[in-house]
Design a protein around this motif. Structure first.
Motif, PDB file in Angstrom:
ATOM      1  N   SER A  20       0.738  -1.357   0.055  1.00 34.75           N
ATOM      2  CA  SER A  20       0.033  -0.023  -0.020  1.00 34.75           C
ATOM      3  C   SER A  20       0.772   1.126   0.012  1.00 34.75           C
ATOM      4  N   GLY A  21       1.903   1.199   0.659  1.00 31.73           N
ATOM      5  CA  GLY A  21       2.788   2.355   0.874  1.00 31.73           C
ATOM      6  C   GLY A  21       2.312   3.430   1.337  1.00 31.73           C
ATOM      7  N   VAL A  22       1.449   3.189   2.447  1.00 33.18           N
ATOM      8  CA  VAL A  22       0.725   4.206   3.304  1.00 33.18           C
ATOM      9  C   VAL A  22       1.812   4.777   4.418  1.00 33.18           C
ATOM     10  N   ARG A  23       1.752   6.016   4.468  1.00 35.48           N
ATOM     11  CA  ARG A  23       2.683   6.532   5.440  1.00 35.48           C
ATOM     12  C   ARG A  23       1.934   7.808   6.234  1.00 35.48           C
ATOM     13  N   ALA A  24       2.690   8.199   7.100  1.00 34.84           N
ATOM     14  CA  ALA A  24       2.177   9.045   8.225  1.00 34.84           C
ATOM     15  C   ALA A  24       1.277  10.330   7.503  1.00 34.84           C
ATOM     16  N   ALA A  45     -16.574  12.445  -1.030  1.00 31.60           N
ATOM     17  CA  ALA A  45     -16.097  13.524  -2.053  1.00 31.60           C
ATOM     18  C   ALA A  45     -15.225  12.857  -2.883  1.00 31.60           C
ATOM     19  N   ASP A  46     -15.148  13.379  -4.278  1.00 25.08           N
ATOM     20  CA  ASP A  46     -13.871  12.865  -5.129  1.00 25.08           C
ATOM     21  C   ASP A  46     -12.845  13.266  -4.371  1.00 25.08           C
ATOM     22  N   GLU A  47     -11.784  12.318  -4.706  1.00 26.82           N
ATOM     23  CA  GLU A  47     -10.477  12.654  -4.313  1.00 26.82           C
ATOM     24  C   GLU A  47     -10.254  12.851  -2.854  1.00 26.82           C
ATOM     25  N   SER A  48     -10.881  11.955  -2.190  1.00 24.98           N
ATOM     26  CA  SER A  48     -10.649  12.031  -0.430  1.00 24.98           C
ATOM     27  C   SER A  48      -9.670  11.197  -0.061  1.00 24.98           C
ATOM     28  N   PHE A  49      -9.037  10.117  -0.635  1.00 23.68           N
ATOM     29  CA  PHE A  49      -8.301   9.065  -0.203  1.00 23.68           C
ATOM     30  C   PHE A  49      -6.996   8.923  -0.633  1.00 23.68           C
ATOM     31  N   ASP A  50      -5.878   8.849  -0.048  1.00 21.77           N
ATOM     32  CA  ASP A  50      -4.599   8.361  -0.725  1.00 21.77           C
ATOM     33  C   ASP A  50      -4.501   6.922  -1.018  1.00 21.77           C
ATOM     34  N   CYS A  51      -5.231   6.172  -0.367  1.00 21.30           N
ATOM     35  CA  CYS A  51      -5.036   4.968  -0.475  1.00 21.30           C
ATOM     36  C   CYS A  51      -6.696   4.125  -0.368  1.00 21.30           C
ATOM     37  N   ILE A  52      -6.832   3.262  -1.115  1.00 21.03           N
ATOM     38  CA  ILE A  52      -8.202   2.496  -0.939  1.00 21.03           C
ATOM     39  C   ILE A  52      -7.779   0.762  -1.274  1.00 21.03           C
ATOM     40  N   THR A  82     -13.067   8.448  -5.761  1.00 19.64           N
ATOM     41  CA  THR A  82     -12.828   8.922  -4.526  1.00 19.64           C
ATOM     42  C   THR A  82     -11.347   9.001  -4.385  1.00 19.64           C
ATOM     43  N   LEU A  83     -10.566   8.470  -5.118  1.00 23.83           N
ATOM     44  CA  LEU A  83      -9.127   8.480  -4.757  1.00 23.83           C
ATOM     45  C   LEU A  83      -8.448   9.369  -5.187  1.00 23.83           C
ATOM     46  N   LYS A  84      -7.504  10.145  -4.629  1.00 19.72           N
ATOM     47  CA  LYS A  84      -6.482  11.400  -4.953  1.00 19.72           C
ATOM     48  C   LYS A  84      -5.694  11.153  -6.327  1.00 19.72           C
ATOM     49  N   PRO A  85      -5.491  11.917  -6.786  1.00 21.00           N
ATOM     50  CA  PRO A  85      -4.374  11.892  -8.015  1.00 21.00           C
ATOM     51  C   PRO A  85      -3.166  11.358  -7.402  1.00 21.00           C
ATOM     52  N   GLY A  86      -2.566  10.233  -8.100  1.00 18.10           N
ATOM     53  CA  GLY A  86      -1.468   9.629  -7.349  1.00 18.10           C
ATOM     54  C   GLY A  86      -1.657   8.611  -6.365  1.00 18.10           C
ATOM     55  N   GLY A  87      -3.024   8.504  -6.068  1.00 17.63           N
ATOM     56  CA  GLY A  87      -3.183   7.249  -4.923  1.00 17.63           C
ATOM     57  C   GLY A  87      -3.191   6.016  -5.505  1.00 17.63           C
ATOM     58  N   ARG A  88      -3.330   4.994  -4.644  1.00 20.58           N
ATOM     59  CA  ARG A  88      -3.311   3.759  -5.228  1.00 20.58           C
ATOM     60  C   ARG A  88      -4.540   2.932  -4.543  1.00 20.58           C
ATOM     61  N   TYR A 142      -3.337   2.455 -10.025  1.00 20.75           N
ATOM     62  CA  TYR A 142      -2.966   4.010  -9.539  1.00 20.75           C
ATOM     63  C   TYR A 142      -4.037   5.120 -10.319  1.00 20.75           C
ATOM     64  N   LYS A 143      -4.267   6.030  -9.569  1.00 16.58           N
ATOM     65  CA  LYS A 143      -5.097   7.244 -10.174  1.00 16.58           C
ATOM     66  C   LYS A 143      -3.877   8.445 -10.473  1.00 16.58           C
TER      67      LYS A 143
END
Length: 256
Positions: A66-70, A137-144, A166-172, A255-256
């Motif tokens: 996921s690459g999820v970070r702080a 809302a659109d573009e709400s999350f860094d990762c789903i 609902t994923l942010k640009p660059g999100g995965r 990815y988005k």
């Protein structure tokens, strides 16, 4: 029957698959809901039993992908009993946020109680949602992340499109799901093992029918290549998948 034919298509005669059974699209969500209402309280115990503990390793690998970070915001979709939310919470820290989301209130209650018992309350919220029409809302999350939940969705394509929106640009997005073993001998062994799940379900939860559905839903789910194509059609880019346990499970990343 090809894997493409296995996909749910709610626009075709308003019918879809409930395991091997053909049902109306109106009825599927209710019947899937009944399955998870039935198994919610013993869901994690059964996961350990039928996977022989391997689901824990698979989930750890998925979180690493996921690459999820702080500071990030994560949607744990079809998150049920909260396994992934518990793993994501320390990664996003106090400045980040997790939304544990599921359509089934019984599963969410178990997940909420588990999170409270673990002392995880500050950066996780709970939402009862339909994956086909996410109320964010659109573009709400860094990762789903949706783990072992997509196969239960009536309109998988709609769910993937809603995730993309609902994923942010660059999100995965990560889709962890049972898939198709790449080795025929492994496939036969796995099929034989999974036929025992309803027996175990009857012994542990008193419910054989729900686990019979789960076995059938796995076999009706699109294979790795088909699901990758579905993600690409929904708008995701650089889609790839990683086979786990020889393809018994696979985690798809887009990815988005």
């Amino acid at each position: 029957m090809s894997d493409n034919q296995h996909q749910d298509n709610p626009n075709q005669d308003d019918t879809t698959h409930f395991g091997y059974e053909t049902v109306s699209t109106r009825d599927k969500a209710q019947r899937v809901g009944q399955v998870f209402h039935s198994v919610a309280n013993r869901y994690d115990a059964m996961n350990d039993l039928i996977s022989m503990g391997t689901h824990r390793v698979i989930k750890r690998f998925t979180v690493e992908l996921s690459g999820v970070r702080a500071g990030q915001t994560v949607l744990d979709l079809a998150g049920g009993t909260g396994d992934f939310s518990m793993r994501f919470s320390p990664l996003v820290g106090d400045s980040g946020h997790i939304v544990l989301a599921d359509i089934n209130d019984s599963m969410l209650k178990v997940g909420r109680d588990r999170l409270i018992d673990k002392g995880i309350t500050g950066n996780v919220s709970i939402a009862q949602v339909n994956a086909e029409q996410l109320p964010f809302a659109d573009e709400s999350f860094d990762c789903i992340c949706i783990a072992y939940g997509l196969r239960n969705v009536t309109d998988k394509d709609a769910a993937l499109r809603s995730m993309y929106a609902t994923l942010k640009p660059g999100g995965r997005a990560l889709v962890l799901e049972f898939s198709k073993p790449v080795n025929p001998l492994l496939g036969k062994a796995y099929d034989a093992w999974s036929t025992l799940w309803p027996v175990a379900g009857k012994a542990v939860t008193g419910d054989a029918d729900s686990y019979r559905y789960l076995v059938e839903s796995i076999r009706m789910h699109p294979d790795q290549e088909t699901l990758r194509d579905m993600m690409q059609d929904a708008g995701f880019r650089d889609c790839k998948y990683h086979n786990l346990l020889g393809g018994i499970s696979a985690v798809h990343v887009g990815y988005k």
